[in-house]
Design an enzyme around this catalytic site. Structure first.
Site, PDB file in Angstrom:
ATOM      1  CB  THR A   1     -16.752  15.865  18.899  1.00  0.00           C
ATOM      2  OG1 THR A   1     -17.364  16.356  20.096  1.00  0.00           O
ATOM      3  CG2 THR A   1     -17.657  14.785  18.310  1.00  0.00           C
ATOM      4  CG  HIS A   2     -11.398  16.633  17.499  1.00  0.00           C
ATOM      5  ND1 HIS A   2     -10.608  17.595  18.067  1.00  0.00           N
ATOM      6  CD2 HIS A   2     -12.455  17.305  16.976  1.00  0.00           C
ATOM      7  CE1 HIS A   2     -11.152  18.796  17.914  1.00  0.00           C
ATOM      8  NE2 HIS A   2     -12.275  18.647  17.247  1.00  0.00           N
TER       9      HIS A   2
END
Ligand SMILES: Cc1cc2nc3c(=O)[nH]c(=O)nc-3n(C[C@H](O)[C@H](O)[C@H](O)COP(=O)(O)OP(=O)(O)OC[C@H]3O[C@@H](n4cnc5c(N)ncnc54)[C@H](O)[C@@H]3O)c2cc1C
Lengths: 234, 591
Positions: free
Chosen positions: B517-518
């Site tokens: 989740t970058h």
């Protein structure tokens, strides 16, 4: 064949009791009085959403993926079918957190599942489709096949080599594999992994997982303890 | 009917890391602040309590704490010529929902970006020449140097109680820390976490090959720590359940532990949960936003909240979506290169690596945390010479222990069947004896990777879903091939009994399996409004009283996890608002 089971019959026994309607409590009582509970003959499980056919199918699948051996009892005896029943009958099975806006064209695999079906509906359709295919190839439902045949069928699904009337056998296979593995490895609070059998098999200690005082002490040495689960702390 | 509420000084759209930090800084400056959060309230003592928090099925498999895709998701395609389809189940990335945001269930790996990352384009063209950056690689410099941001990195470190070992203290290089990191004014607030056997074996092998191993900096306090707000974090228990679940020990930093208790006690702050912001009210001629519209998801009632200042702190997708729904700025068009909103969406090349198996070593894989690892940065960013390699960027390479929960982790050597007794025996045989080196790669902007609005699919409020057009490109594949070779070199030097097959991302991007989740970009910072959405203070070029927080402001993505700079930038922007903007409201940078 030693490991061939007759799961449907086991299931139908349970269904007959439930099917007796108002008489069921009395019948169950008699059964409870007469039958001495033995670990080899557990109570037939009751299901909230699975049909007789489906329960038989999942029992056969769970017992093929997780056969009884020196490590654990077979999948159905670990409660994996109960686990699947609860998952499919619960919020997740009903499509919680799953986007269901249309239209539903077929996409590329990398775009993810595009079905309008909930997991509950998808498994219902998948079980029917696999049974239809094994009827064509073996003239039997999946759960009536012997262990070697079931293994062959699962491998064919995995390789995409089964005709499921348009549905992708690989997608169904991976969903089936995943839910059985979840039932095998998840905390027993969800109905599967009875006796924490898979955790004991791996050497996973479960809860409470407070290791600040253990991590250095057990460095390079396997930390093996009887696993504990959520229920053990509740 | 929309109910119009009384005006407040400032509104936060989203109460994760950035919304919480900003709300705290603005209330301290005397403003009345309302925090709007689409999800519910969360309290560690209730929501992260033992024993229920140790439920791998509920949190990791059924994604209990993750955004509800049935209400809001995005559509996805690989290239502009294709039809986008909805991501019906969250997979590749797992944004948060509820007070605290994604930091409730994050891993806590806590980085500062390299000094060269802050001036990426200038750095690369200086070193390799003007032609080194391909035309379609639309990378840009950040709007502030590492040195300018350093005091704010430092503040965020001290909010989180980050554990680690400095490798560069005020210019002094320190062996055993990360010698590639930028100069730090102070050491990490707490010492590094304990070390795992696998991490030490990796560090030894990497050191012998001439590389520079160091312990992962991580927002897991290694001992009790009282932070810059006077709030206390507990010590890490090495439970191994951090990712996708909350921390019962209050050792993993997050807004709920590090900031929100102060806000709850502050009469200048009001928290409204289940308040889903549908759009900002934009006064284009006036170059300002006058407030926000939101729906109470319990009742369906709609409210207008007028505000003097609006802070977008709704994560990358929320930020970009709200800019587009509100008609602020010009949407990016890849065919002409014009427009800025949605431009330079970047991601990461994550969860690649190589497994290995040691017959005679016991690793206790369930003890640890995602941040209990040893790393090398020798192949990160531009820490190595790229001349003749045919790609730019790099990877962080790590080895550690602490994700041993059995649904997700039961490694077996290649060639093992997937089920049956033979498979069961293999899981039993190897569970204690496996470890892996993992690499995560940078992802530099490409002209064809962007966000806009989908023409077909709608969310639960009836708004178009955000549409993601994204794929890996040649630069990414080459980077991965090169760096996996380096990982394999270290793995071989460790002399395992069995070496697994390298796991790399080849082929088109797949939105199904979790990667990271970058996500970054879409409202990028820059020097002028033609090329960026916000200026160096994260102030919108198109609305003076609108500030946009988070990784959506990054021009491209490094191999590092993003939250270190995300927190630092929130403090940086807060200081610009309180010291400059409030004194004389208006554009802080002349366009
Ligand atoms: C599993 C996982 C592991 C991670 N591990 C790491 C790690 O190890 N290291 C690292 O650096 N980073 C990690 N991250 C990323 C990190 O969590 C984020 O970078 C960080 O939380 C971003 O902060 P934010 O304030 O920008 O957004 P968030 O924390 O996501 O907060 C945004 C908030 O806005 C709310 N919101 C969104 N839209 C609206 C709307 N329209 N109206 C009202 N509210 C809205 C959301 O519900 C959410 O609460 C991880 C993330 C995940 C999911």
């Amino acid at each position: 064949m030693a490991d061939e089971t007759i799961p449907r019959r086991r299931f139908l026994t349970g269904a007959a009791v439930a099917g007796a309607g108002l008489a069921a409590p009395a019948a169950a009582q008699t059964a409870a009085q007469t039958a001495t509970p033995a670990p080899s003959a557990p109570e037939p499980p009751a299901y909230t959403t699975l049909s007789a056919n489906e329960a038989a199918f999942f029992t056969a699948a769970a017992d093929t993926f997780i056969p009884a051996d020196e490590l654990t009892p077979r999948g159905s005896d670990l409660g994996i079918v109960v686990f699947i029943d609860r998952q499919l009958g619960g919020a997740w099975g009903g499509g919680a957190k799953y986007y269901r806006g249309g239209p539903f064209p077929k996409g590329k695999p990398e775009q993810g599942p595009q079905s309008h079906l909930t997991p509950r509906e998808m498994f219902a359709a998948g079980v029917d489709a696999v049974n239809a295919w094994t009827q064509k190839t073996y003239q039997k439902d999946f759960d009536r096949l012997d262990a070697a045949q079931r293994d062959t069928v699962l491998k064919a699904l995995e390789a995409g080599k089964a005709d499921l009337a348009g549905a992708d056998p690989r997608t169904f296979f991976e969903s089936l594999y995943q839910i059985v593995m979840e039932g095998f490895f998840a905390d027993p609070i969800h109905g599967g992994n009875k006796g924490k059998a898979s955790w004991a098999m791996l050497g996973f200690p479960g809860l409470p997982a407070l290791y600040a005082d253990k991590i250095d002490k057990w460095r390079g040495k396997a930390y093996v303890v009887p696993p504990l689960s959520i229920q053990d702390f509740s | 009917m929309v109910t119009k509420l009384k005006e407040v000084d400032a509104v936060m759209v989203g109460m994760g890391w950035t919304g919480s930090i900003m709300a705290r800084e603005l209330t301290k400056a005397g403003l009345n602040v309302v925090g709007l959060e689409r999800g519910g309230d969360m309290k560690p003592s209730e929501n992260f309590a033992l024993p229920g928090i140790r439920d791998e099925l509920r949190f990791s498999a059924r994604l209990d704490m993750i955004q509800d895709a049935s209400r809001e998701t995005l559509t996805f395609r690989h290239r502009p010529s294709e039809h986008a389809l909805p991501m019906r189940r969250m997979g590749s990335f797992l944004p948060g929902d509820g007070v605290g945001g994604a930091a409730n269930h994050w891993g806590g790996q806590h980085w500062r970006y390299l000094p060269s990352d802050h001036i990426l384009k200038t750095h690369l063209t200086n070193r390799y020449g003007a032609k080194a950056v391909p035309d379609d690689m639309t990378i840009a410099d950040w709007s502030m140097t590492y040195d300018e941001l350093e005091p704010f990195y430092d503040r965020f470190d001290k909010l989180c109680g980050v554990s680690g070992k400095a490798g560069n203290l005020r210019g002094q290089k320190i062996e055993g820390g990360n010698v590639f990191e930028g100069a730090r004014a102070s050491d990490y607030p707490t010492p590094p976490l304990k070390r795992s056997l696998s991490g030490d074996m990796f560090a030894k092998a990497a050191g012998e090959l001439g590389y520079h191993p160091f312990p992962q900096p991580v927002s897991n306090a290694s001992r009790p720590y009282t932070n810059s707000e006077g709030l206390t974090l507990g010590a890490c228990q090495y439970c191994g359940f951090c990712e996708r679940a909350g921390c019962e020990a209050n050792a993993k930093a997050g807004p709920l532990v590090c900031v929100v208790p102060k806000l709850r006690a502050d009469p200048k702050f009001e928290l409204r949960t289940r308040a889903w912001v549908s759009r900002l009210i934009y006064d284009k001629p006036g170059k300002k936003v006058t407030g926000v519209l939101y729906t109470d998801t319990r009742t369906g009632e709609e409210y207008e909240q007028p505000a003097g200042l609006v802070v977008l702190s709704a994560y990358v997708f929320g930020n970009v979506g709200l800019m587009l729904y509100s008609g602020i700025g010009e949407p990016y068009d890849p065919s002409t290169g014009r427009g800025t909103v949605g431009k330079n969406y970047c991601y990461q090349l994550s969860r690649m690596g190589i497994n290995f198996f040691f017959e005679d070593k016991d690793f206790n894989p369930f003890m640890g945390s995602p941040g209990m690892a040893m790393l090398i940065d020798d192949f990160n960013g531009d820490n190595f010479d790229h001349s003749g390699l045919g790609f730019l960027g790099g990877v962080k390479m790590s080895c550690g222990s602490g994700t041993g929960s059995p649904i997700g982790y039961h490694p077996v050597p290649p060639g093992t069947p997937r089920w049956g007794s033979e498979w069961k025996r293999a899981t039993k045989k190897w569970y204690q004896h496996a470890a892996n080196i993992s690499i995560g790669g940078s992802n530099y902007a490409n002209r064809n990777n962007f966000l806009d609005l989908d023409p077909t699919y709608k969310d639960a409020l009836g708004r178009p879903l955000l549409r993601l057009t994204y794929n890996f490109v040649e630069n990414d594949y080459k980077l991965v091939e090169y760096c996996i070779g380096k990982a394999e070199q270290v793995a071989r030097a460790m002399k395992p009994t069995i070496l697994g097959n390298p796991r790399v991302r080849r082929g088109d991007y797949d939105i199904v399996p979790y990667q990271s989740t970058h996500n970054t970009g879409g409202t990028i910072m820059g020097a002028n409004p033609k090329e960026s959405v916000v200026n160096r203070y994260l102030q919108s070029w198109d609305a003076d009283n609108l500030f946009v927080m988070g990784a959506s402001t990054f021009p491209q993505q490094t191999a590092y996890n993003p939250t270190g700079p995300v927190g630092a930038l929130a403090y940086w922007a807060a200081e610009a608002i309180t010291k400059q903007y409030l004194k004389s409201p208006g554009a802080l940078v002349k366009a």
